[in-house]
Design a protein around this motif. Sequence first.
Motif, PDB file in Angstrom:
ATOM      1  N   SER A 187       0.842  -1.191   0.000  1.00  0.00           N
ATOM      2  CA  SER A 187       0.000   0.000   0.000  1.00  0.00           C
ATOM      3  C   SER A 187       0.877   1.241   0.000  1.00  0.00           C
ATOM      4  O   SER A 187       2.066   1.189   0.310  1.00  0.00           O
ATOM      5  CB  SER A 187      -0.939  -0.019   1.209  1.00  0.00           C
ATOM      6  N   ASN A 211       1.386   1.628  12.020  1.00  0.00           N
ATOM      7  CA  ASN A 211       1.669   0.244  11.641  1.00  0.00           C
ATOM      8  C   ASN A 211       2.959  -0.278  12.251  1.00  0.00           C
ATOM      9  O   ASN A 211       3.272  -1.458  12.100  1.00  0.00           O
ATOM     10  CB  ASN A 211       1.778   0.136  10.111  1.00  0.00           C
ATOM     11  N   GLY A 216       6.353  -1.404  12.070  1.00  0.00           N
ATOM     12  CA  GLY A 216       7.004  -1.825  10.837  1.00  0.00           C
ATOM     13  C   GLY A 216       8.428  -2.298  10.972  1.00  0.00           C
ATOM     14  O   GLY A 216       9.006  -2.776   9.998  1.00  0.00           O
ATOM     15  N   GLN A 261      -4.897  -4.595  10.255  1.00  0.00           N
ATOM     16  CA  GLN A 261      -4.756  -3.239  10.763  1.00  0.00           C
ATOM     17  C   GLN A 261      -6.086  -2.519  10.652  1.00  0.00           C
ATOM     18  O   GLN A 261      -6.660  -2.420   9.568  1.00  0.00           O
ATOM     19  CB  GLN A 261      -3.680  -2.479   9.969  1.00  0.00           C
ATOM     20  N   TYR A 270       5.806  -5.197   5.679  1.00  0.00           N
ATOM     21  CA  TYR A 270       5.118  -4.290   4.756  1.00  0.00           C
ATOM     22  C   TYR A 270       3.621  -4.352   4.988  1.00  0.00           C
ATOM     23  O   TYR A 270       3.096  -5.289   5.603  1.00  0.00           O
ATOM     24  CB  TYR A 270       5.436  -4.647   3.305  1.00  0.00           C
ATOM     25  N   THR A 271       2.919  -3.331   4.480  1.00  0.00           N
ATOM     26  CA  THR A 271       1.460  -3.332   4.488  1.00  0.00           C
ATOM     27  C   THR A 271       0.975  -3.606   3.075  1.00  0.00           C
ATOM     28  O   THR A 271       1.483  -3.046   2.102  1.00  0.00           O
ATOM     29  CB  THR A 271       0.897  -1.998   4.986  1.00  0.00           C
ATOM     30  N   ASP A 272      -0.018  -4.481   2.953  1.00  0.00           N
ATOM     31  CA  ASP A 272      -0.540  -4.866   1.648  1.00  0.00           C
ATOM     32  C   ASP A 272      -1.558  -3.827   1.151  1.00  0.00           C
ATOM     33  O   ASP A 272      -1.853  -2.847   1.856  1.00  0.00           O
ATOM     34  CB  ASP A 272      -1.130  -6.276   1.712  1.00  0.00           C
ATOM     35  N   GLY A 316      -3.942  -2.613   3.550  1.00  0.00           N
ATOM     36  CA  GLY A 316      -3.401  -1.936   4.725  1.00  0.00           C
ATOM     37  C   GLY A 316      -2.984  -2.849   5.849  1.00  0.00           C
ATOM     38  O   GLY A 316      -2.594  -2.368   6.914  1.00  0.00           O
ATOM     39  N   ASP A 317      -3.052  -4.160   5.636  1.00  0.00           N
ATOM     40  CA  ASP A 317      -2.704  -5.100   6.702  1.00  0.00           C
ATOM     41  C   ASP A 317      -1.208  -5.416   6.702  1.00  0.00           C
ATOM     42  O   ASP A 317      -0.542  -5.338   5.670  1.00  0.00           O
ATOM     43  CB  ASP A 317      -3.514  -6.383   6.547  1.00  0.00           C
ATOM     44  N   THR A 318      -0.693  -5.791   7.862  1.00  0.00           N
ATOM     45  CA  THR A 318       0.738  -6.028   8.051  1.00  0.00           C
ATOM     46  C   THR A 318       1.120  -7.464   7.713  1.00  0.00           C
ATOM     47  O   THR A 318       0.449  -8.414   8.120  1.00  0.00           O
ATOM     48  CB  THR A 318       1.135  -5.731   9.509  1.00  0.00           C
ATOM     49  N   GLN A 370       2.424   3.679   5.403  1.00  0.00           N
ATOM     50  CA  GLN A 370       2.316   2.332   4.878  1.00  0.00           C
ATOM     51  C   GLN A 370       3.382   2.085   3.820  1.00  0.00           C
ATOM     52  O   GLN A 370       4.120   2.979   3.440  1.00  0.00           O
ATOM     53  CB  GLN A 370       0.919   2.114   4.281  1.00  0.00           C
TER      54      GLN A 370
END
Length: 334
Positions: free
Chosen positions: A41, A103, A105, A97, A64-66, A69-71, A46
């Motif tokens: 993302s 996030n 990270g 998330q 990373y966030t997809d 928006g998830d981790t 993000q």
Amino acid sequence: MAVRHGDPALYVAEQYTGKVVAIVNGHIRSAALLDLHGAVSKGNEQGLLDLAFSPDGTHMYIDYTDPHGDTHVDEYRVGTDGVADPSSRRSVLFERQPFPNHNGGEVLFGPDGELYIGLGDGGSEGDPQHNGQNRDTLLGKILRIDPNPIGSQAYAVPIDNPFVGVANTKPEIWMWGLRNPWRFSFDSATGAMWIGDVGQDKFEEIDVAPKGAKGLNFEWSRREGFAAYNGGTRPPGGVDPVYAISHADGSCAVVGGYVYRGRDIPAMFGKYLFTDDCKGDLLMLTPNGTHPTAAATNPGLHIDQPTSFGEDASGELYMISRSGTLSKIVAGTG
């Protein structure tokens, strides 16, 4: 930024492109070592947020966030040239998330060989889901895992984690009560963990866990810095930061760094270096054990829009900017 055992290159995660690149002698290698441009993302907090190498240098771990928006924390095999094998991708950890900020990270191998993962409280403002003080969620925590699969599980939880076997508590948790531990590090000499935890409206904070300490509660969202937040009281066993920065001076988002253990700048040896995303001034604390002896000092170094620090194999430090620069901290800059 990360380094790999026996490799002179500096490896850098590009947040918005989703690429990992290598820098050798100040020059970027022509091809990306890993390219996730369609898998990440593009929000302000993000993207591809960090990378780390296994202690033997054979595997790369990324956070990373997809596009939702998830981790994700994923593992890749790495060749002798540092190139990640895309076909070897293995999902280590996934966390939904609720909001597109906080996030965390960071992924970092500690001196014990375990993988530490930073996760923010899930975002929005003021921790509306109360994740910081809820041990039944991974959000608002620093986790500690053995990333090697065990049976059908993607990773193992070390048996000496502080909450193994505790009811209504995630056993992966190492530290808790954090808002957004964007960057944390271990002092290579003392083993203490230094955490830059991004604040809410009034204060940024630096938290420290001495070597051997675990399960510490850094009090968010009951407290912000040294002050109560929204009338909150100190939780039982809560631990105050060792240093807080007021937003009154223009600060807005602390960027945690490292205790300098290099050889090139003797005047900085043993000092904890950090900065703030809005102000961009390098700041130094002189630890006395795990507490600073005085207020932070400014050696006169500034960088616009700093986002992270890096440490090479010799203990020399680097600052990374949102503008796309990687700068080495050298003697004579202040």
